[in-house]
Design a protein around this motif. Structure first.
Motif, PDB file in Angstrom:
ATOM      1  N   MET A 187      -0.782  -3.291   8.484  1.00 47.57           N
ATOM      2  CA  MET A 187      -0.581  -3.846   7.148  1.00 47.57           C
ATOM      3  C   MET A 187       0.224  -2.826   6.354  1.00 47.57           C
ATOM      4  N   LEU A 188       1.526  -3.045   6.296  1.00 47.40           N
ATOM      5  CA  LEU A 188       2.424  -2.091   5.650  1.00 47.40           C
ATOM      6  C   LEU A 188       2.239  -2.088   4.141  1.00 47.40           C
ATOM      7  N   VAL A 189       2.126  -3.282   3.560  1.00 47.13           N
ATOM      8  CA  VAL A 189       1.927  -3.427   2.113  1.00 47.13           C
ATOM      9  C   VAL A 189       0.679  -4.273   1.906  1.00 47.13           C
ATOM     10  N   PRO A 190      -0.326  -3.768   1.199  1.00 45.30           N
ATOM     11  CA  PRO A 190      -1.575  -4.516   1.028  1.00 45.30           C
ATOM     12  C   PRO A 190      -1.354  -5.897   0.414  1.00 45.30           C
ATOM     13  N   HIS A 191      -2.142  -6.838   0.889  1.00 40.43           N
ATOM     14  CA  HIS A 191      -2.076  -8.204   0.381  1.00 40.43           C
ATOM     15  C   HIS A 191      -2.818  -8.259  -0.948  1.00 40.43           C
ATOM     16  N   GLN A 192      -2.052  -8.304  -2.042  1.00 46.15           N
ATOM     17  CA  GLN A 192      -2.630  -8.234  -3.382  1.00 46.15           C
ATOM     18  C   GLN A 192      -1.804  -9.075  -4.350  1.00 46.15           C
ATOM     19  N   SER A 193      -2.279  -9.152  -5.584  1.00 47.74           N
ATOM     20  CA  SER A 193      -1.511  -9.817  -6.634  1.00 47.74           C
ATOM     21  C   SER A 193      -0.245  -9.015  -6.919  1.00 47.74           C
ATOM     22  N   GLN A 201      -3.976 -11.781  12.537  1.00 44.56           N
ATOM     23  CA  GLN A 201      -4.470 -10.810  11.562  1.00 44.56           C
ATOM     24  C   GLN A 201      -3.950 -11.081  10.150  1.00 44.56           C
ATOM     25  N   ALA A 202      -2.695 -11.489  10.038  1.00 42.94           N
ATOM     26  CA  ALA A 202      -2.106 -11.675   8.711  1.00 42.94           C
ATOM     27  C   ALA A 202      -2.602 -12.940   8.024  1.00 42.94           C
TER      28      ALA A 202
END
Length: 369
Positions: free
Chosen positions: A80-86, A117-118
């Motif tokens: 996960m290169l960039v966290p899944h966030q707002s 996973q994504a």
């Protein structure tokens, strides 16, 4: 490359109401965008200049506030290169730092694992759930071909049905002739996504732009062939994307008053990103009302995106439409998310629909009642 079809609704001041049909408010969807980037060793050949980085940077800049997004890289393992966030200004800054870590040193190409996973926690149906998957290879998880074949079979028989059930549209990009084009196309078509084949990494920015527009909604205003566009008093911010041709002069903007501004202009309301990969991204707060001009070569992929309280709310168009297919499509005009239903205002409505294929106009029709 697949043909790119676009359907546009042009509106002046209002909303169309057809006959006696009652039009209900369309619930505003929140965009959820997950981007999956292949970092296997074959990318050294197919993307030697690592143009995945600026293409991803462009999407990161364009993602609307309040959407949610994340970036995963994959080869043998998933990261996960960039966290899944707002999406916020802070998220964008952190994300652009992380894109510098995109590489071409991984072993194998585990498409099954990254899709699993994504998308392990897809958002609710209040969200428009989209995945953009870029790969240049085949499903390859082991030197043992039978294991790779089994992984591909699971993608077809288990992963795709799960994504379809969860209302996740997967847009796929096949970078190179050696990729599994059939699988990537099937993933896209089966989930209601869009498939693109890219033979040259130099096209990645525009391809990512097209798939971004299928994944996240941004209000835009049209650019005339003379590179002019109109801004009205309802617009509080505009972002202009200008693709530069090699060797072309620096981009200039002309304001409605005739003033010229460029990347060197110092103004607290102007943010000008001059990307060395070949585009300008200019954000202007409280832009002047009137006719603006982009002083650069006309490009059909240039965009003017706006923030405005006056919005056209629409139901979602399918990404793939069969010739002769019929479907319902609702459009409404809102102000501060409140439906505008005053007859005196709606009588000023002018609505037209147009279809473009590969940037060529197929038809255009006024659909006022």
């Amino acid at each position: 490359m697949a043909r790119m079809n676009k359907i546009f609704f042009s509106l002046v001041l209002g909303l169309i109401i057809i006959g006696e049909r009652q039009v209900f408010a369309v619930e505003t969807q929140i965009d959820d965008v997950r981007i999956l980037i292949d970092v296997s060793g074959s990318m050294k050949k197919n993307d030697p200049d690592n143009l995945r980085r600026p293409a991803l940077d462009l999407v990161i800049e364009l993602l609307p506030d309040k959407s949610t997004a994340g970036v995963w890289t994959f080869a043998k393992y998933v990261n996960m290169l960039v966290p899944h966030q707002s999406v916020t200004s802070s998220w964008r800054e952190k994300a652009k730092k992380q894109t510098k870590k995109i590489h071409s040193a991984g072993l194998f190409t585990d498409i099954e694992q990254v899709l699993q996973q994504a998308t392990v926690n897809p958002k609710s149906r209040r969200h428009r759930n989209s995945v953009i998957l870029l790969s240049d290879g085949l499903v390859d998880i082991s030197p043992d071909d039978t294991l790779s074949a089994a992984s591909k079979k699971r993608i077809i028989e288990q992963v795709i049905p799960r994504l379809k059930q969860a209302n996740v549209a997967v847009h796929t990009i096949a970078l190179s002739s050696g990729s599994d084009k059939t699988l990537l196309r099937d993933i896209a078509l089966s989930t209601g996504g869009w498939y693109e084949q890219v033979d040259d990494a130099a096209s990645l920015q525009r391809t990512f732009l097209h798939l971004f527009e299928k994944s996240a909604k941004r209000d835009t205003v049209p650019i005339a062939e003379e590179n002019q566009f109109m801004i009205d008093a309802s617009v509080t911010e505009m972002t202009i994307l200008v693709f530069r041709q090699a060797g072309s002069p620096a981009t200039l903007l002309q304001t409605p008053s005739g003033q010229q501004i460029d990347a060197k202009t110092i103004d607290e309301n102007i943010r000008w990103l001059n990307d060395e990969s070949g585009y300008d991204l200019i954000t202007i707060n409280q832009p002047a009302v009137g006719e603006w001009t982009i002083q650069a070569q006309f490009d059909p992929d240039n965009r003017v995106m706006v923030l405005t309280d006056l919005q056209l709310q629409t139901s979602q168009l399918p990404n793939n439409i069969v010739s002769g297919e019929y479907f319902d499509f609702d459009i409404q005009l809102t102000n501060n998310d409140q439906l505008i239903d005053r007859p005196a205002f709606l009588s000023l409505v002018d609505v037209s629909v147009a279809q473009e294929t590969n940037n060529k106009l197929v038809f255009e029709e006024n659909i006022n009642n």
